[in-house]
Motif scaffolding. Structure first.
Motif, PDB file in Angstrom:
ATOM      1  N   GLY A 142      14.311  -6.961  -0.381  1.00 13.45           N
ATOM      2  CA  GLY A 142      13.331  -6.495  -1.334  1.00 13.45           C
ATOM      3  C   GLY A 142      11.898  -6.921  -0.849  1.00 13.45           C
ATOM      4  O   GLY A 142      11.015  -5.935  -1.063  1.00 13.45           O
ATOM      5  N   SER A 279       6.892   1.622  -3.008  1.00 16.38           N
ATOM      6  CA  SER A 279       7.833   0.970  -2.686  1.00 16.38           C
ATOM      7  C   SER A 279       7.757  -0.314  -3.782  1.00 16.38           C
ATOM      8  O   SER A 279       8.771  -0.951  -3.615  1.00 16.38           O
ATOM      9  CB  SER A 279       8.049   0.424  -1.599  1.00 16.38           C
ATOM     10  N   LEU A 282      11.003  -0.543  -6.094  1.00 13.10           N
ATOM     11  CA  LEU A 282      12.332  -0.671  -5.559  1.00 13.10           C
ATOM     12  C   LEU A 282      12.238  -2.150  -5.268  1.00 13.10           C
ATOM     13  O   LEU A 282      13.343  -2.615  -5.263  1.00 13.10           O
ATOM     14  CB  LEU A 282      12.278   0.315  -4.580  1.00 13.10           C
TER      15      LEU A 282
END
Length: 308
Positions: A142, A279, A282
């Motif tokens: 992540g 991003s 996510l």
């Protein structure tokens, strides 16, 4: 210190506070570096934090260990002072001159992966399980998603390889110091925080003098920023870090390293008007899944206690 980590709601709050504090520190550090060199910034920041903590410790009677420790414990304390603050501050200050900011961010996120095997070997109650390993791996992915391609781009600097080694070595220092701190016998947390900063100041000031010569005379704005860095992300945050490691353990403490990049990005968006990365959601989802998976047992105990 208990044999098994004691993770409570206060532990989660302290870790969240540390993530926010250190995430915002990157922006403040950039302001400070406009008026002072990197090594002297680290030295002034640590020395000021030590000066703040000494009178607090004195008011508490200057207690440290609950009973006289053996010489080996005193050597461990010296190692913690070097590995927890002084050495990584210097390594990062030097290494970040030659690597991308993304690589430095990923290096700091790797602290969690470094702590896992060390804690498994050296700390009772911190077993390395498949769930915990998978959770930390997902969280690390992540962070990489959040930072993006910059994490793996080359800066083109001649000393880039050495700079990358310095950044990863700094992450190893943080991991080692956390494990050593957890293994100490009964000790006063404020005394421990103070001693760590004193040792760090005794290391960073001479090294700054050797590497960058006499200290520059900062302007008023820079002095105020150094004062803030010494008070909040160094003195106060160091105190919280000691409390978390001594109670909840170094593995739980390492979750902070997954939060810092998220807070850093959000602060850039909020304060500097930087674009929100596509991003982010996510990355945040992966980090939360990783944290939840790695700390599933602690969360179950926490909510079971709440229900009762």
């Amino acid at each position: 210190m208990t044999d098994s980590p004691n993770i409570t709601w206060v532990s989660w709050l302290m870790v969240a506070t540390l993530g926010l504090t250190w995430g915002a520190t990157f922006l403040v550090t950039e302001v400070a570096l406009e008026g002072i060199t990197p090594f002297w910034l680290a030295a002034f920041r640590v020395a000021f934090a030590a000066l703040l903590m000494v009178p607090v410790w004195q008011m508490r009677g200057r207690t440290l260990f609950a009973s006289p420790p053996p010489p080996s414990t005193r050597l461990t304390l010296l190692a913690i002072g070097g590995f927890s603050t002084a050495i990584p501050f210097m390594l990062l200050a030097w290494g970040q001159q030659y690597v991308t900011g993304g690589f430095a961010g990923v290096s700091m996120a790797s602290v969690a992966l470094i702590v896992l095997p060390l804690a498994h070997v050296f700390i009772p109650g911190e077993r390395l399980t498949w769930r915990r390993s998978a959770g930390f791996a997902i969280g690390f992915v992540g962070v990489c998603v959040l930072i993006g391609a910059q994490a793996f781009e080359s800066s083109g600097a001649t000393l880039e390889t050495a700079g990358r080694v310095a950044c990863v070595s700094a992450a190893c220092c943080y991991g080692i110091s956390s494990v050593l701190m957890r293994r100490l016998p009964a000790i006063d947390p404020i005394g421990l925080s103070t001693i760590i900063l004193i040792i760090a100041a005794l290391i960073t000031v001479p090294l700054a003098l050797i590497n960058e010569g006499p200290p520059p005379l900062p302007d008023t704005k820079t002095m105020l920023v150094i004062g803030f860095l010494g008070l909040i992300p160094t003195a106060a945050a160091n105190m919280l870090r000691v409390l978390v490691i001594r109670s909840a353990g170094p593995v739980f403490m390492s979750l902070t390293n997954y939060q810092v990049p998220v807070w850093s990005v959000l602060m850039g968006v909020w304060l500097l008007g930087e674009p929100l990365p596509a991003s982010l959601l996510l990355a945040l989802a992966l980090i939360l899944i990783g944290v939840g998976l790695s700390q599933l047992g602690a969360l179950r105990r926490l909510f079971a206690g709440t229900v009762r």
